[in-house]
Design an enzyme around this catalytic site. Sequence first.
Site, mmCIF file in Angstrom:
data_model
loop_
_atom_site.group_PDB
_atom_site.id
_atom_site.type_symbol
_atom_site.label_atom_id
_atom_site.label_comp_id
_atom_site.label_asym_id
_atom_site.label_seq_id
_atom_site.Cartn_x
_atom_site.Cartn_y
_atom_site.Cartn_z
ATOM 1 C CE LYS A 194 -9.096 45.574 -8.558
ATOM 2 N NZ LYS A 194 -8.836 46.651 -9.143
ATOM 3 C CE1 TYR A 229 1.144 13.509 -16.443
ATOM 4 C CE2 TYR A 229 0.554 15.519 -15.133
ATOM 5 C CZ TYR A 229 0.515 14.328 -16.011
ATOM 6 O OH TYR A 229 -0.801 13.884 -15.401
HETATM 7 C C1 LIG Z 1 -8.151 47.443 -8.183
HETATM 8 C C2 LIG Z 1 -8.147 48.912 -8.023
HETATM 9 C C3 LIG Z 1 -7.792 49.679 -7.083
HETATM 10 C C4 LIG Z 1 -6.846 49.078 -6.204
HETATM 11 O O1 LIG Z 1 -5.593 48.892 -6.526
HETATM 12 P P1 LIG Z 1 -4.618 48.420 -5.597
HETATM 13 O O2 LIG Z 1 -3.190 48.680 -6.157
HETATM 14 O O3 LIG Z 1 -4.619 47.052 -5.311
HETATM 15 O O4 LIG Z 1 -4.590 49.290 -4.391
HETATM 16 C C5 LIG Z 1 -8.080 50.864 -7.140
HETATM 17 N N1 LIG Z 1 -8.854 51.498 -7.997
HETATM 18 C C6 LIG Z 1 -9.308 50.900 -9.152
HETATM 19 C C7 LIG Z 1 -10.017 51.552 -10.141
HETATM 20 C C8 LIG Z 1 -8.838 49.479 -9.286
HETATM 21 O O5 LIG Z 1 -9.264 48.756 -10.320
#
Ligand SMILES: *Cc1c(COP(=O)(O)O)cnc(C)c1O
Length: 366
Positions: free
Chosen positions: A34, A259
């Site tokens: 994601k 700035y």
């Molecule tokens: C993002 C996510 C993961 C991965 O998490 P990490 O800490 O990056 O390994 C696993 N399970 C779910 C449901 C997630 O949303």
Amino acid sequence: MHPTWIEIDLKQFKRNLMVIKNALGKARFCLPIKANAYGHGLIDIAKAAEPIVDYLAVAHLSEAVRLRNASVKIPILVLGAIHEEQIPDLLRYELEFTISSAYKADLVAQKCAALQKRCRVHIEVDTGMQRTGMRPETAAALFESLRHNRHFDVVGIYSHLASAESADDPVALKQIKIFGDLVRNAPFADAKLLCHLANSSGTLNLPTAYFDMVRPALAAFGYIPSTVNPAFHELAPCFSLKAKVSYFKVVEKGQGISYGHSYIASKRSRIVTIPLGYGDGFRRDLSNSGSVLIRGSRFPIVGTICMDQFMVDVGESSVFVGDEVVLIGRQETLEIRVQEIAKLCNTIPYEILCLLNDRIPRIYLG
Ligand SMILES: *Cc1c(COP(=O)(O)O)cnc(C)c1O
């Protein structure tokens, strides 16, 4: 052509995947990608991972559609809670998705019946995160109703860890127990569902959290959340952020920079400009606190970071327009780690990585 870029070392990325895969025993490997694969680039990372992992996971339907449109064929699980109007596309793109309440299950059942389609779903239970997922007590009844509904193929059941920083993390141990008690009893025990719980911390620290599949992402990108099992010590980052010096000037003692003049030169100094800013997702918190590597030396960021550029004080050193600047990664003997930047920004590596946006091109090596 663009003066800033992110380099992804795909050889190292694949090495990370193999390190994890080899430690899993019988458990399968689901790679969450994601948020543009944590900033590494959704499609290229999916293509590199596809021959090695069993599953990909994303938060949103739109991410999964991009993967299918790029001809990614392996199972994709949409983790986020679904919305009614997304159901036709979840079916059309052959995605597996999450059922996290009886209400959502009813919506899906109606749509599947209307479309004469069958869907592949994972039931999400909440074992302690209080985010999404049904209470364990209600999961069995929902599963019983879904397994007798001809429109559903219940493929898996999963939960998410709220904390798993060490092998004796009490929150994780409690969640593992709740999840284990649920899936080892009727009606789940003999149902051949893919049971999955562990994120990166769980995968690195808690083999009892593996069940049938794990979902580590941060670790796959080479970041180790805490000290661990030596099997994982080969994990290493595969991400570098680089730029070319775009401008050079000499600033006199007492002159303010950028700035608000939050930095005043304490002596005559050479100042270079780097063509990257918060508009690229490079955090403004690094104003007067971060640093960069140029010609094998570390130099401080001075003044506030602007939308598209920021300034660096190189003192007496000779630095030229066009020189390569490392903002994240290694140069000669030095390294700037994402963890260091995260600390300066009072956040976690995840946020630093996924904020770096699409204005910065990704270049894939290896
Ligand atoms: C993002 C996510 C993961 C991965 O998490 P990490 O800490 O990056 O390994 C696993 N399970 C779910 C449901 C997630 O949303």
